[in-house]
Design a protein around this motif. Structure first.
Motif, PDB file in Angstrom:
ATOM      1  N   GLU A  27      43.382  36.224  49.207  1.00 34.14           N
ATOM      2  CA  GLU A  27      43.748  37.142  50.274  1.00 34.14           C
ATOM      3  C   GLU A  27      44.494  38.342  49.697  1.00 34.14           C
ATOM      4  O   GLU A  27      45.379  38.208  48.851  1.00 34.14           O
ATOM      5  N   LEU A  43      40.202  41.880  51.156  1.00 38.76           N
ATOM      6  CA  LEU A  43      39.945  40.534  51.666  1.00 38.76           C
ATOM      7  C   LEU A  43      41.148  40.101  52.501  1.00 38.76           C
ATOM      8  O   LEU A  43      42.279  40.072  52.010  1.00 38.76           O
ATOM      9  N   LEU A  44      40.898  39.809  53.782  1.00 41.07           N
ATOM     10  CA  LEU A  44      41.966  39.441  54.708  1.00 41.07           C
ATOM     11  C   LEU A  44      41.712  38.065  55.303  1.00 41.07           C
ATOM     12  O   LEU A  44      40.577  37.594  55.334  1.00 41.07           O
ATOM     13  N   LEU A  45      42.762  37.448  55.802  1.00 39.53           N
ATOM     14  CA  LEU A  45      42.671  36.180  56.509  1.00 39.53           C
ATOM     15  C   LEU A  45      42.995  36.461  57.973  1.00 39.53           C
ATOM     16  O   LEU A  45      44.121  36.806  58.317  1.00 39.53           O
ATOM     17  N   TYR A  50      38.175  34.138  56.491  1.00 36.30           N
ATOM     18  CA  TYR A  50      38.198  35.290  55.604  1.00 36.30           C
ATOM     19  C   TYR A  50      37.295  36.383  56.158  1.00 36.30           C
ATOM     20  O   TYR A  50      36.198  36.118  56.649  1.00 36.30           O
ATOM     21  N   TRP A  63      33.149  36.615  55.659  1.00 34.23           N
ATOM     22  CA  TRP A  63      32.806  36.189  54.308  1.00 34.23           C
ATOM     23  C   TRP A  63      31.465  35.439  54.290  1.00 34.23           C
ATOM     24  O   TRP A  63      30.761  35.443  53.287  1.00 34.23           O
TER      25      TRP A  63
END
Length: 81
Positions: A27, A43-45, A50, A63
């Motif tokens: 992340e 890239l984020l949560l 994701y 993702w």
């Protein structure tokens, strides 16, 4: 009765993501996306999933849509620091 209707345990583990060069992704990493004209992404949560968020447009892509069928890695390249 015979365990036929047993509840399945919920899997809370997030997958280990790898870029095209087998570098692990985490992340907050900045990557170059090879699909959907995203360009550089972060890239984020989000909601325990994701997502790749384009730095230029703000567009988000899961993702799951970035999986390379031949290697099961992500269709992204990790940006050099």
């Amino acid at each position: 009765m015979f365990g036929l209707f047993k509840k399945k345990e919920k899997q809370d583990k997030l997958p280990q993501l790898l870029d095209l060069n087998n570098n692990p992704l985490a992340e907050g990493d900045i990557v170059e996306a090879m699909r959907y004209e995203l360009g550089k992404c972060k890239l984020l949560l989000v909601d325990e999933q994701y997502v790749y968020e384009s730095i230029s447009s703000g567009k988000q892509v899961s993702w799951l849509k970035m999986i390379d069928a031949s290697t099961d890695n992500q269709k992204v390249k990790k940006a050099e620091d």
